[in-house]
Design an enzyme around this catalytic site. Structure first.
Site, PDB file in Angstrom:
ATOM      1  N   LYS A 222       6.619 -13.349   6.130  1.00 22.84           N
ATOM      2  CA  LYS A 222       6.313 -13.453   4.699  1.00 22.84           C
ATOM      3  C   LYS A 222       7.495 -14.056   3.939  1.00 22.84           C
ATOM      4  CE  LYS A 222       2.925  -9.844   5.098  1.00 22.84           C
ATOM      5  NZ  LYS A 222       2.658  -8.410   5.204  1.00 22.84           N
TER       6      LYS A 222
ATOM      7  N   GLN B 286       4.471  -3.097   2.772  1.00 25.45           N
ATOM      8  CA  GLN B 286       3.998  -3.284   4.144  1.00 25.45           C
ATOM      9  C   GLN B 286       3.434  -1.971   4.689  1.00 25.45           C
ATOM     10  OE1 GLN B 286       3.791  -6.257   5.775  1.00 25.45           O
ATOM     11  NE2 GLN B 286       2.766  -5.143   7.405  1.00 25.45           N
TER      12      GLN B 286
ATOM     13  N   ASP C  42      -1.986  -7.833  -2.603  1.00 21.68           N
ATOM     14  CA  ASP C  42      -2.700  -7.441  -1.384  1.00 21.68           C
ATOM     15  C   ASP C  42      -4.155  -7.071  -1.698  1.00 21.68           C
ATOM     16  OD1 ASP C  42      -1.641  -7.470   1.191  1.00 21.68           O
ATOM     17  OD2 ASP C  42      -0.305  -5.779   0.801  1.00 21.68           O
TER      18      ASP C  42
HETATM   19  N1  GUN Z   1      -0.351  -4.254   7.441  1.00 20.82           N
HETATM   20  C1  GUN Z   1      -1.241  -4.953   8.186  1.00 20.82           C
HETATM   21  N2  GUN Z   1      -1.841  -5.889   7.428  1.00 20.82           N
HETATM   22  C2  GUN Z   1      -1.337  -5.787   6.194  1.00 20.82           C
HETATM   23  C3  GUN Z   1      -1.552  -6.494   4.979  1.00 20.82           C
HETATM   24  O1  GUN Z   1      -2.371  -7.403   4.859  1.00 20.82           O
HETATM   25  N3  GUN Z   1      -0.804  -6.092   3.934  1.00 20.82           N
HETATM   26  C4  GUN Z   1       0.079  -5.064   4.008  1.00 20.82           C
HETATM   27  N4  GUN Z   1       0.748  -4.732   2.916  1.00 20.82           N
HETATM   28  N5  GUN Z   1       0.303  -4.394   5.112  1.00 20.82           N
HETATM   29  C5  GUN Z   1      -0.394  -4.760   6.201  1.00 20.82           C
END
Ligand code: GUN
Length: 284
Positions: A45, A89, A112
């Site tokens: 990211k 996350q 998200d």
């Molecule tokens: N963990 C697995 N996929 C995701 C996601 O799309 N966003 C976040 N914040 N955590 C994750």
């Protein structure tokens, strides 16, 4: 269907647009603990932010960080005018109440799309941040001109991150699919999957979907990212999906590989959502 290819196409569009802006969109990424998969996602990211001209705030917290402290940090980011998007996350350590943490993010910064307001608006078919993985799946299908209209879609997995949002999006009036959502209690998973014109595998089980579960000419979207031991590799592991790619590839009309399928799309959609958030917020 190459998520890598579609992703680089969309990323180039985003990069160009960011170049025309008077500001750089800012994403705050919060990581709690040292889960190796999470560390690797967070790194990807940050890298995407740098490639596309976004700025980023990296908040890396010890696995024993208290819920109170995490909520305080989120509140600071939420009130920070320079921050456009906040990503926490997942998964979070067990002592932390994930729902409470997500609710602490303003819907306007929830890139998200996990807050109740965004999820509620998604189900209602109203304007919202669409969660990145479902949004990436739709973008892939659109790029390869795979229509879902009148199609039978089977989603394997009912998670808040993938199964619930993608099934809701596909049944709406602009997608018109007939959607079945399977879970661990589904009586005959194979029989359900065999019905699918489009199969979306999001169950988190290594290569659980084999050739006997997919009808000839189906479209398969593999959302899984599973680490399995592989002593033939120097690092001792490799990544596989929820589908057995080798078994399915000659049987289906189209399939996403793992890696290089849905994974890169998720990060690209996160960048797109952050750009949308920044534009909305900074317009005043
Ligand atoms: N963990 C697995 N996929 C995701 C996601 O799309 N966003 C976040 N914040 N955590 C994750």
């Amino acid at each position: 269907m190459s998520g890598k290819e579609v992703s680089s196409f969309i990323r180039e569009e985003i990069r160009k647009e960011v170049g025309t802006l008077a500001f750089s969109p800012c994403l705050a990424v919060v990581l709690v603990g040292d889960n190796p998969a999470s560390i690797s996602y967070v790194e990807s990211k940050k890298k995407a932010c740098e490639e596309l001209g976004f700025s980023h705030r990296d908040i890396e917290l010890d696995k024993d960080t208290s819920q109170e402290r995490l909520l305080e940090i989120i509140d600071e980011l939420d009130n920070d005018d320079e921050v456009d998007g906040i990503l926490v996350q997942l998964p979070l350590p067990r002592h932390i109440d994930t729902d409470m943490v997500i609710r602490a993010i303003s819907p306007e910064k929830d890139v998200d799309g996990f807050t109740p307001v965004n999820m509620g608006n998604l189900v209602l078919g109203q304007e919202c941040f669409i969660p990145c993985t479902p949004k990436g799946i739709l973008a892939l299908l659109d790029y390869y001109r795979i229509s879902t209209d009148g199609k039978k879609v089977v989603v394997v997995g009912r998670s808040n991150i993938v199964g619930k949002p993608i099934s809701n999006l596909l049944m709406q009036r602009d997608r018109n699919a007939t959607v079945t959502v399977c879970n661990t209690h589904t009586k005959d998973l194979r029989a359900e999957c065999l019905q699918a014109d489009i199969l979306i595998a999001a169950c988190g089980q290594s290569e659980a979907i084999g050739a006997d579960m997919v009808k000839d000419g189906a479209v398969v979207v593999d959302v899984g990212i599973n680490r399995i031991d592989d002593p033939t590799r120097e690092r001792g592991w490799r990544i596989v999906g929820d589908c057995n790619y080798a078994e399915l590839k000659d049987k289906v009309h189209a399939i996403t590989p793992v890696p290089g399928g849905v994974g890169p799309m998720t990060i690209t959609m996160l960048m797109e959502n952050t750009l949308i958030a920044a534009r909305k917020r900074r317009r005043g």
